[in-house]
Design a protein around this motif. Structure first.
Motif, PDB file in Angstrom:
ATOM      1  N   ALA A  86     -12.144  -3.407  12.901  1.00 34.13           N
ATOM      2  CA  ALA A  86     -11.655  -2.145  13.454  1.00 34.13           C
ATOM      3  C   ALA A  86     -10.139  -2.193  13.634  1.00 34.13           C
ATOM      4  CB  ALA A  86     -12.341  -1.858  14.785  1.00 34.13           C
ATOM      5  N   ARG A  87      -9.632  -3.320  14.130  1.00 37.10           N
ATOM      6  CA  ARG A  87      -8.183  -3.471  14.316  1.00 37.10           C
ATOM      7  C   ARG A  87      -7.463  -3.392  12.979  1.00 37.10           C
ATOM      8  NH1 ARG A  87      -5.349  -8.137  14.322  1.00 37.10           N
ATOM      9  NH2 ARG A  87      -7.290  -9.322  14.536  1.00 37.10           N
ATOM     10  N   ASN A  88      -8.018  -4.011  11.955  1.00 38.73           N
ATOM     11  CA  ASN A  88      -7.394  -3.957  10.628  1.00 38.73           C
ATOM     12  C   ASN A  88      -7.352  -2.531  10.093  1.00 38.73           C
ATOM     13  OD1 ASN A  88      -6.937  -6.719  10.559  1.00 38.73           O
ATOM     14  ND2 ASN A  88      -8.902  -7.164   9.555  1.00 38.73           N
ATOM     15  N   LEU A  89      -8.407  -1.744  10.329  1.00 35.86           N
ATOM     16  CA  LEU A  89      -8.442  -0.355   9.861  1.00 35.86           C
ATOM     17  C   LEU A  89      -7.366   0.471  10.565  1.00 35.86           C
ATOM     18  CD1 LEU A  89     -12.323   0.148   9.776  1.00 35.86           C
ATOM     19  CD2 LEU A  89     -10.802   0.038   7.786  1.00 35.86           C
ATOM     20  N   VAL A  90      -7.249   0.299  11.879  1.00 36.23           N
ATOM     21  CA  VAL A  90      -6.213   1.020  12.621  1.00 36.23           C
ATOM     22  C   VAL A  90      -4.824   0.585  12.151  1.00 36.23           C
ATOM     23  CG1 VAL A  90      -5.204   1.397  14.906  1.00 36.23           C
ATOM     24  CG2 VAL A  90      -7.699   1.360  14.634  1.00 36.23           C
ATOM     25  N   ASN A  91      -4.646  -0.704  11.937  1.00 39.93           N
ATOM     26  CA  ASN A  91      -3.343  -1.202  11.495  1.00 39.93           C
ATOM     27  C   ASN A  91      -2.975  -0.708  10.097  1.00 39.93           C
ATOM     28  OD1 ASN A  91      -2.518  -2.572  13.788  1.00 39.93           O
ATOM     29  ND2 ASN A  91      -3.450  -4.520  13.170  1.00 39.93           N
ATOM     30  N   MET A  92      -3.968  -0.484   9.246  1.00 38.73           N
ATOM     31  CA  MET A  92      -3.680   0.090   7.929  1.00 38.73           C
ATOM     32  C   MET A  92      -3.022   1.460   8.079  1.00 38.73           C
ATOM     33  SD  MET A  92      -7.188  -0.851   5.846  1.00 38.73           S
ATOM     34  CE  MET A  92      -6.810   0.312   4.520  1.00 38.73           C
ATOM     35  N   VAL A  93      -3.540   2.270   8.974  1.00 43.98           N
ATOM     36  CA  VAL A  93      -2.978   3.600   9.200  1.00 43.98           C
ATOM     37  C   VAL A  93      -1.569   3.481   9.778  1.00 43.98           C
ATOM     38  CG1 VAL A  93      -3.290   5.777  10.443  1.00 43.98           C
ATOM     39  CG2 VAL A  93      -5.281   4.584   9.495  1.00 43.98           C
ATOM     40  N   ARG A  94      -1.378   2.553  10.694  1.00 47.34           N
ATOM     41  CA  ARG A  94      -0.057   2.363  11.294  1.00 47.34           C
ATOM     42  C   ARG A  94       0.947   1.824  10.269  1.00 47.34           C
ATOM     43  NH1 ARG A  94       0.400   2.981  16.456  1.00 47.34           N
ATOM     44  NH2 ARG A  94       2.134   1.519  16.711  1.00 47.34           N
ATOM     45  N   ALA A  95       0.477   1.017   9.341  1.00 43.63           N
ATOM     46  CA  ALA A  95       1.373   0.479   8.315  1.00 43.63           C
ATOM     47  C   ALA A  95       1.938   1.594   7.441  1.00 43.63           C
ATOM     48  CB  ALA A  95       0.636  -0.549   7.459  1.00 43.63           C
ATOM     49  N   LYS A  96       1.131   2.633   7.194  1.00 45.90           N
ATOM     50  CA  LYS A  96       1.642   3.773   6.426  1.00 45.90           C
ATOM     51  C   LYS A  96       2.797   4.431   7.166  1.00 45.90           C
ATOM     52  CE  LYS A  96      -0.524   7.647   6.664  1.00 45.90           C
ATOM     53  NZ  LYS A  96      -1.538   8.710   6.538  1.00 45.90           N
ATOM     54  N   ALA A  97       2.654   4.592   8.488  1.00 43.38           N
ATOM     55  CA  ALA A  97       3.728   5.185   9.282  1.00 43.38           C
ATOM     56  C   ALA A  97       4.979   4.318   9.221  1.00 43.38           C
ATOM     57  CB  ALA A  97       3.266   5.360  10.721  1.00 43.38           C
ATOM     58  N   ALA A  98       4.800   3.008   9.317  1.00 43.18           N
ATOM     59  CA  ALA A  98       5.952   2.102   9.326  1.00 43.18           C
ATOM     60  C   ALA A  98       6.711   2.140   8.013  1.00 43.18           C
ATOM     61  CB  ALA A  98       5.479   0.682   9.629  1.00 43.18           C
ATOM     62  N   ARG A  99       5.992   2.194   6.891  1.00 45.78           N
ATOM     63  CA  ARG A  99       6.687   2.174   5.595  1.00 45.78           C
ATOM     64  C   ARG A  99       7.286   3.534   5.233  1.00 45.78           C
ATOM     65  NH1 ARG A  99       1.158   1.507   3.610  1.00 45.78           N
ATOM     66  NH2 ARG A  99       0.389   3.443   2.679  1.00 45.78           N
ATOM     67  N   SER A 100       6.998   4.560   6.064  1.00 45.98           N
ATOM     68  CA  SER A 100       7.544   5.892   5.792  1.00 45.98           C
ATOM     69  C   SER A 100       8.964   6.060   6.300  1.00 45.98           C
ATOM     70  CB  SER A 100       6.627   6.965   6.421  1.00 45.98           C
ATOM     71  OG  SER A 100       5.331   6.918   5.841  1.00 45.98           O
ATOM     72  N   VAL A 101       9.473   5.045   6.976  1.00 44.21           N
ATOM     73  CA  VAL A 101      10.849   5.103   7.488  1.00 44.21           C
ATOM     74  C   VAL A 101      11.809   4.718   6.363  1.00 44.21           C
ATOM     75  CG1 VAL A 101      12.452   4.321   9.262  1.00 44.21           C
ATOM     76  CG2 VAL A 101      10.020   4.516   9.776  1.00 44.21           C
ATOM     77  N   ASP A 102      12.076   5.659   5.502  1.00 46.72           N
ATOM     78  CA  ASP A 102      12.966   5.440   4.362  1.00 46.72           C
ATOM     79  C   ASP A 102      13.803   6.700   4.178  1.00 46.72           C
ATOM     80  OD1 ASP A 102      14.266   5.005   1.977  1.00 46.72           O
ATOM     81  OD2 ASP A 102      12.490   4.395   0.853  1.00 46.72           O
ATOM     82  N   PRO A 103      15.045   6.710   4.643  1.00 48.13           N
ATOM     83  CA  PRO A 103      15.870   7.922   4.586  1.00 48.13           C
ATOM     84  C   PRO A 103      16.186   8.371   3.168  1.00 48.13           C
ATOM     85  CG  PRO A 103      17.195   6.030   5.225  1.00 48.13           C
ATOM     86  CD  PRO A 103      15.776   5.561   5.232  1.00 48.13           C
ATOM     87  N   ARG A 104      15.901   7.540   2.175  1.00 51.27           N
ATOM     88  CA  ARG A 104      16.155   7.928   0.778  1.00 51.27           C
ATOM     89  C   ARG A 104      15.034   8.793   0.218  1.00 51.27           C
ATOM     90  NH1 ARG A 104      16.524   1.979  -1.442  1.00 51.27           N
ATOM     91  NH2 ARG A 104      14.613   2.026  -0.182  1.00 51.27           N
ATOM     92  N   TYR A 105      13.901   8.805   0.908  1.00 56.70           N
ATOM     93  CA  TYR A 105      12.753   9.564   0.412  1.00 56.70           C
ATOM     94  C   TYR A 105      13.004  11.047   0.641  1.00 56.70           C
ATOM     95  CZ  TYR A 105       7.848  10.192  -0.879  1.00 56.70           C
ATOM     96  OH  TYR A 105       6.692  10.532  -1.522  1.00 56.70           O
ATOM     97  N   GLU A 106      12.829  11.855  -0.393  1.00 55.69           N
ATOM     98  CA  GLU A 106      13.186  13.269  -0.300  1.00 55.69           C
ATOM     99  C   GLU A 106      11.960  14.165  -0.323  1.00 55.69           C
ATOM    100  OE1 GLU A 106      15.963  14.023  -3.445  1.00 55.69           O
ATOM    101  OE2 GLU A 106      17.610  13.059  -2.378  1.00 55.69           O
ATOM    102  N   PRO A 107      12.047  15.334   0.327  1.00 54.23           N
ATOM    103  CA  PRO A 107      13.159  15.774   1.167  1.00 54.23           C
ATOM    104  C   PRO A 107      13.237  14.944   2.452  1.00 54.23           C
ATOM    105  CG  PRO A 107      11.343  17.304   1.353  1.00 54.23           C
ATOM    106  CD  PRO A 107      10.965  16.348   0.268  1.00 54.23           C
ATOM    107  N   ILE A 108      14.350  15.013   3.119  1.00 51.54           N
ATOM    108  CA  ILE A 108      14.610  14.138   4.265  1.00 51.54           C
ATOM    109  C   ILE A 108      14.062  14.762   5.548  1.00 51.54           C
ATOM    110  CG2 ILE A 108      16.414  13.048   5.658  1.00 51.54           C
ATOM    111  CD1 ILE A 108      18.140  13.051   3.087  1.00 51.54           C
TER     112      ILE A 108
END
Length: 558
Positions: free
Chosen positions: A439-461
């Motif tokens: 269960a923890r791994n499943l929740v962390n998978m979702v959180r990992a998506k949020a973490a990798r979305s911090v990329d100011p080069r990704y458009e639109p900003i």
């Protein structure tokens, strides 16, 4: 006012119109027109079955004869989310679409337009499903395997609508394709347990008979049935079955999380990645295929970039506060999260980046534009947090301001996202007290998506790391017991699925709606004074039968 009997009559005539092409010039003519002929069993083949199913699938648009049924009874249930601690009605003021404001402050009356439109839209849709099922079963030129698959699609769709009724209304009539005269069905004919049994059995059967994939986008496969069944099971606290069917979706290998959280707002990613069950919208074809369900909610926008935004469905301060994270990038789960500092313009702590993909904040980018006070229709009353998820960049070729109204585009509405399925299985495991590490791994998978979305080069900003301190951490095994895990997965559902019309239903099924919303009223009054007199009681958790439906049904709905 139209009764259920009239709506059933309408849907039969409209379905016949799709297949046989008889013409009418107005809604009145449609109700008065008698079908000139009926299909015989031998006349219903692949094309005719497809037309009947298309007519049923079209009900997901919630757009029949005007616009109000989409605004007040939308498929995405944003109006129901106004009952939760996540959202404000918005618009120009409390009297604008005042019946929505009534839900916002806990005032549930049987003559409310939302209640009537949700009832009407769902039964309209159920009737089309039943009409298609009866015709398909009677078809002489379809193979038995084709019949089973087609009927399963319609049973899946019907089950979704009945489940929507189940979580909205305490009592309502149930009828399937075998009932000769649905307008004579009583609201108390079946108990809630019996209706839940019908819904679940339809979905189990559908899973067994549906293919893994469909050639046409939008048509249901077996994993749509499985994901709806998992959602139903969670509502009923049937944890073991929820784990099973959510697990079947996950193990299919057909779905994956978006590379970036912003991807869910890009029409070019329609029917990809997390799209398990989605409503197909278009800005290129008939106006009836626009997403009218979200039209009221588009931001006001400086320069009218989207065209006539009405700025309904704004995030509450309470929801915005939920995106705060600590030094380890973890949310505040213990105690009252609003006892901490408010996430405002001068807030210097960490935040989950999903905040800026979910709502507009003054001084932060909105699809590469600067979001400021002029994007807010009534800043003084409703604040600044306009919803972002349903709106691509205004320059997107899928958005046509001035042609398509109120920011509508061809962006699909995803009823069930893969992230939701991951969290469904995690919750089912946690409630059973089993496989907590999984269960923890499943929740962390979702959180990992949020973490990798911090990329100011990704458009639109949509984010600005120079202003906001973004931090999303992973849960460790330390202290990950059942109680802590339950708090974690419930919080994750709130921030991952925020402003997607699900929060109220989660509070309802957890049994925390009254406690949570009552605390919310107390806190949010400092920002929206109209909450000072708001209240929510046990007998207001479910909607009453709409007054005009009850009046038209005689003693059937007593």
């Amino acid at each position: 006012m139209k009764s259920l009997k009239q709506y059933i009559k309408e849907t039969v005539l409209m379905t016949a119109a799709v297949s046989s092409g008889f013409a009418c010039t107005s809604c009145g003519d449609l109700l008065d027109t008698k079908p000139q002929g009926q299909f015989t069993a031998g006349q219903i083949g692949e094309d005719e079955a497809s037309d009947l199913m298309t007519a049923a699938y079209a009900t997901l648009l919630c757009h029949y004869f005007g616009n109000n049924e989409s605004f007040a009874g939308p498929i995405n249930n944003w109006v129901i989310d106004l009952r939760s601690d996540d959202a404000l009605k918005g618009g120009d003021g409390v009297t604008m679409e005042g019946y929505m404001h009534q839900l916002e402050i806990g005032n549930v009356q049987s003559d409310n337009d939302v209640i009537n439109f949700k009832w009407r839209n769902n039964y309209f849709s159920i009737s089309r499903c039943n009409t298609a099922i009866k015709a398909i079963l009677a078809a002489g030129s379809l193979s038995e395997s084709a019949k089973a698959a087609y009927v399963s699609e319609m049973k899946t769709l019907r089950a979704y609508y009945y489940f929507d009724m189940f979580r909205l209304f305490k009592k309502f009539p149930y009828f399937d394709e075998t009932v000769a005269n649905p307008s004579q069905c009583r609201a108390d004919e079946y108990s809630r347990d019996q209706i839940a049994g019908f819904i679940r059995q339809d979905l189990r059967d559908a899973y067994d008979n549906l293919p893994e994939s469909q050639e046409q986008v939008g048509r249901f496969n077996k994993y749509v049935a499985a994901s709806i069944l998992a959602r139903v099971d969670l509502f009923l606290s049937e944890w073991e079955e929820a784990e099973k069917y959510a697990g079947l979706v996950i193990s299919s290998g057909k779905y994956e999380l978006y590379p970036n959280f912003l991807d869910m707002s890009k029409p070019e990613y329609n029917n990809m990645y997390e799209s398990v069950m989605a409503v197909q919208f278009s800005s290129a074809n008939s106006p009836d295929q626009f997403n009218f369900n979200n039209c009221l909610n588009c931001t006001w926008s400086e320069g009218n970039l989207y065209g006539n935004g009405d700025d309904f469905y704004l995030a509450s301060q309470d929801l915005v506060n939920a995106f705060r994270t600590d030094a380890n990038g973890l949310p505040y789960l213990e105690g009252n999260q609003n006892s901490e500092s408010v996430l405002s313009a001068d807030y210097e702590g960490n935040v989950d980046p999903r905040l800026d993909f979910t709502v507009g904040r003054i001084g932060m980018p909105w699809r590469s534009h600067m979001y400021n006070e002029r994007w807010c229709r009534n800043l003084e009353l409703y604040g600044q947090y306009s919803g972002k998820k349903p709106y691509p960049a205004p320059e997107s070729p899928y958005v046509k301001p001035g042609i398509v109204p109120w920011g509508a585009s061809s962006l699909n509405y995803i009823i069930i996202r893969y992230a939701d399925v991951l969290l469904m299985k995690a919750e089912a495991l946690i409630e059973q007290g089993k496989d907590l590490d999984e269960a923890r791994n499943l929740v962390n998978m979702v959180r990992a998506k949020a973490a990798r979305s911090v990329d100011p080069r990704y458009e639109p900003i949509d984010i600005n790391p120079q202003i906001a301190n973004y931090a999303v951490g992973q849960y460790s095994a330390t202290s990950w017991n059942q109680d802590y895990a339950r708090k974690a997965v419930r919080h994750e559902r709130r921030v991952e699925l925020a402003m997607e019309g699900l929060r109220w239903f989660d509070l309802l099924r957890w049994g925390t709606a009254i406690e949570t919303v009552s605390k919310y009223y107390q806190f949010e009054t400092a920002f929206q004074p109209y909450y000072s007199s708001a209240s929510l009681s046990e007998d207001e958790l479910y909607f009453p039968i709409p007054l005009n439906q009850k009046d038209n049904a005689g003693d059937l709905y007593n």
